[in-house]
Design a protein around this motif. Structure first.
Motif, PDB file in Angstrom:
ATOM      1  N   UNK A  96       0.775  -1.138   0.153  1.00  0.00           N
ATOM      2  CA  UNK A  96       0.065   0.160  -0.004  1.00  0.00           C
ATOM      3  C   UNK A  96       0.694   1.181   0.124  1.00  0.00           C
ATOM      4  N   UNK A  97       2.215   1.110   0.275  1.00  0.00           N
ATOM      5  CA  UNK A  97       3.034   2.232   0.363  1.00  0.00           C
ATOM      6  C   UNK A  97       3.312   2.781  -1.011  1.00  0.00           C
ATOM      7  N   UNK A  98       2.928   4.096  -1.343  1.00  0.00           N
ATOM      8  CA  UNK A  98       3.327   4.757  -2.416  1.00  0.00           C
ATOM      9  C   UNK A  98       3.036   6.094  -2.266  1.00  0.00           C
ATOM     10  N   UNK A  99       3.334   6.969  -3.282  1.00  0.00           N
ATOM     11  CA  UNK A  99       2.919   8.509  -3.427  1.00  0.00           C
ATOM     12  C   UNK A  99       1.520   8.447  -3.423  1.00  0.00           C
ATOM     13  N   UNK A 100       1.020   9.442  -3.215  1.00  0.00           N
ATOM     14  CA  UNK A 100      -0.713   9.952  -3.341  1.00  0.00           C
ATOM     15  C   UNK A 100      -0.508  11.136  -4.227  1.00  0.00           C
ATOM     16  N   UNK A 101      -1.300  11.233  -5.107  1.00  0.00           N
ATOM     17  CA  UNK A 101      -1.774  12.650  -5.710  1.00  0.00           C
ATOM     18  C   UNK A 101      -3.302  12.862  -5.606  1.00  0.00           C
ATOM     19  N   UNK A 102      -3.518  14.222  -5.461  1.00  0.00           N
ATOM     20  CA  UNK A 102      -4.952  14.486  -4.888  1.00  0.00           C
ATOM     21  C   UNK A 102      -5.347  15.764  -5.169  1.00  0.00           C
ATOM     22  N   UNK A 103      -6.707  16.210  -5.133  1.00  0.00           N
ATOM     23  CA  UNK A 103      -7.037  17.449  -4.877  1.00  0.00           C
ATOM     24  C   UNK A 103      -6.876  18.027  -3.462  1.00  0.00           C
ATOM     25  N   UNK A 104      -5.865  18.845  -3.383  1.00  0.00           N
ATOM     26  CA  UNK A 104      -5.611  19.312  -1.979  1.00  0.00           C
ATOM     27  C   UNK A 104      -6.619  19.676  -1.115  1.00  0.00           C
TER      28      UNK A 104
END
Length: 517
Positions: free
Chosen positions: A145-153
């Motif tokens: 599950x460990x990875x980077x995450x990108x999203x709407x702030x």
């Protein structure tokens, strides 16, 4: 020159190998999501009145909301005052590195990236002069599950606010803090204006200021030396796919980098870096013209049409990129956190990782304390916070500011060689690129490792210049390359603090014990 350089690298390597490993693991906790923020005219959770709070937090952005939940979970009575509790809409703070995600797990907040259409990020793709190379995060030794995450702030912040609001001892209130309440050199609380315009005061033994990069309260708590090297111009691309799925894309364009990364399953954020503090006007069309004529020809073909469509759509936004080393004035009763305290160029997406790491450090320092009312003793004890945070924070800060300078175009030939060497060095892959990428991802935030790899890139560039046969001109260019690399990284390290960054164990505050309650 080569003997001196070899000695320098040998010393750095020796110190690096002797450096003890930074702990990155932590336990995770889960609390169900509340459907909406429990806020009324006066907030929620805690009773009104002076003395009802242990800690006041000014600001409920990433740092403030995460801190509120963390301290509230430890049993502190927390009063959070945020200027606007509606969902923020920003073009930065959208990429959380894997190291930051590990800190999120350690704080029990990892579920806050769920249900917001966050995208997994597993590495970077780097583009230069029509070539590209893929750099994967070294995640083999971590849970899947460990990875980077990108999203709407804004979605991410709302999730953390909602989770903090589920705790009965955390009160979120909408209001604007106008000043800190000071009495004989000690901060006793804050004066603020409610959303209804009423002027109120709130008191607590400890006030933590997390009011962001535009903070109007930090001047009395630190020596703010804010630099604005560039601005980001933000666009959202729709109906297209990145050439390398689940990767951030960095285009080494002229005059400075362009970033692409997913922020939802259907949207890709584009950030165009424009050097300097002034950007072309959006209203009169100068910005659209700049993007079409200067930037668009350097965009990968797979993204070009979507990039042009985003310009035509017209939702172009700008944000100044700020850098500010941490230079606190230890003040009884108050502490600075987040972007109000420390900023770096957002090129590497390290800001949230630093903020979450700082929260872990502060939580661990406060946990043994039952009573926070002795302000002077608490202030003396919390001076260790500034030292304990340094190895992680300064590594990420230095990398961000140094990499921005290396990745930006320059008329200087030595800087051009450094930029080319950096791209080719990372393109080697394997163990060579794993080191720099582990620094970038926040998985191995060690200052000595950073210096080692930075000068390894410089030496790599010099070696290419001198092979197969060195000439006086190439030797001189190599010397300038080393000098230029030193001129980039050493001023940043000096601003961060050499002793705290590389040798925190020799700083007296490093060993400060909790005061007896």
């Amino acid at each position: 020159m080569w003997v001196v350089l070899a000695c320098l690298l040998g010393l750095v390597l020796f110190l690096y190998r002797s450096k003890r490993k930074t702990e990155m693991d932590g336990d995770a906790g889960m609390i169900r999501r509340n459907e909406s923020l429990k806020t009324t005219g006066n907030g929620c959770g805690l009773p009104d009145g002076a003395g009802s709070s242990d800690i006041i937090i000014v600001g409920a952005g990433v740092a403030g909301s995460a801190l509120a939940y963390t301290l509230g979970k430890d049993g502190r009575r927390v009063h959070v005052i945020e200027r606007d509790l509606t969902e923020p809409d920003r073009i930065v703070g959208e990429l959380l590195q894997p190291g930051g995600y590990l800190k999120l797990i350690e704080l029990g907040l990892e579920d806050c990236v769920n249900e917001i259409d966050a995208q997994r990020v597993v590495g970077y793709a780097l583009y230069k002069d029509g070539r590209d190379t893929k750099l994967s995060y070294p995640l083999e030794s971590f849970h899947s599950d460990v990875a980077g995450r990108s999203f709407h702030n804004g979605r991410f912040i709302q999730r953390m606010r909602e989770k903090a609001a589920t705790l009965p001892n955390v009160r979120l209130e909408q209001g604007t803090v106008t000043s800190l309440l000071e009495e004989k050199g000690t901060i006793k609380g804050v004066q603020y204006k409610t959303k209804n315009g009423e002027e109120l005061t709130a008191h607590a033994p400890l006030t933590i200021v997390c009011d962001g990069c535009f903070s109007n309260l930090r001047r009395s708590l630190c020596n703010p030396k804010v630099d604005v090297p560039s601005c980001f111009v933000g666009l959202v691309l729709e109906n297209c796919q990145l050439p390398h799925a689940n990767h951030g894309h960095v285009i080494l364009s002229d005059p400075s980098p362009v970033l692409f990364y997913p922020i939802s399953s259907t949207e890709i954020r584009c950030l165009v870096d424009v050097p300097g503090q002034k950007v072309p006007s959006i209203s009169n069309g100068d910005m659209a013209h700049y993007l079409k004529t200067v930037v668009a020809p350097q965009i990968p073909p797979e993204l070009h049409d979507a990039f042009m469509a985003a310009i035509e759509k017209g939702n172009i936004r700008t944000m100044p990129n700020r850098s500010m080393p941490a230079d606190p004035h230890p003040t009884p009763g108050a502490l600075l956190m987040g972007d109000a305290f420390n900023m770096r160029h957002p090129l590497t997406g390290g800001g949230m990782t630093v903020a979450l790491s700082d929260i872990v450090v502060l939580r661990n320092l406060l946990r043994p304390l039952q009573d926070l009312n002795d302000a002077s003793t608490l202030c003396k004890y919390l001076e260790s916070f500034y030292t304990l945070r340094k190895p992680v924070a300064s590594t990420i800060n230095t990398l961000a500011d140094a990499l921005y300078k290396v990745f930006s175009a320059s008329p200087d030939q030595a800087r051009q060689e450094m930029r080319r060497a950096c791209f080719d060095y990372l393109s080697l892959g394997g163990a060579v690129s794993n080191g720099p990428v582990s620094l970038l991802s926040g998985l191995n935030p060690r200052p000595l490792s950073l210096v080692l790899h930075f000068f390894a890139v410089a030496v790599f560039g010099v070696g290419r210049l001198l092979l197969p046969f060195p000439s006086p001109k190439r030797v001189w260019l190599g010397a300038r390359l080393i000098s230029g690399a030193s001129g980039i990284i050493f001023p940043i390290i000096k601003a961060e603090g050499v002793r705290q960054m590389f040798f925190p164990a020799i700083v007296p505050a490093y060993y400060r014990a909790p005061p007896a309650n």
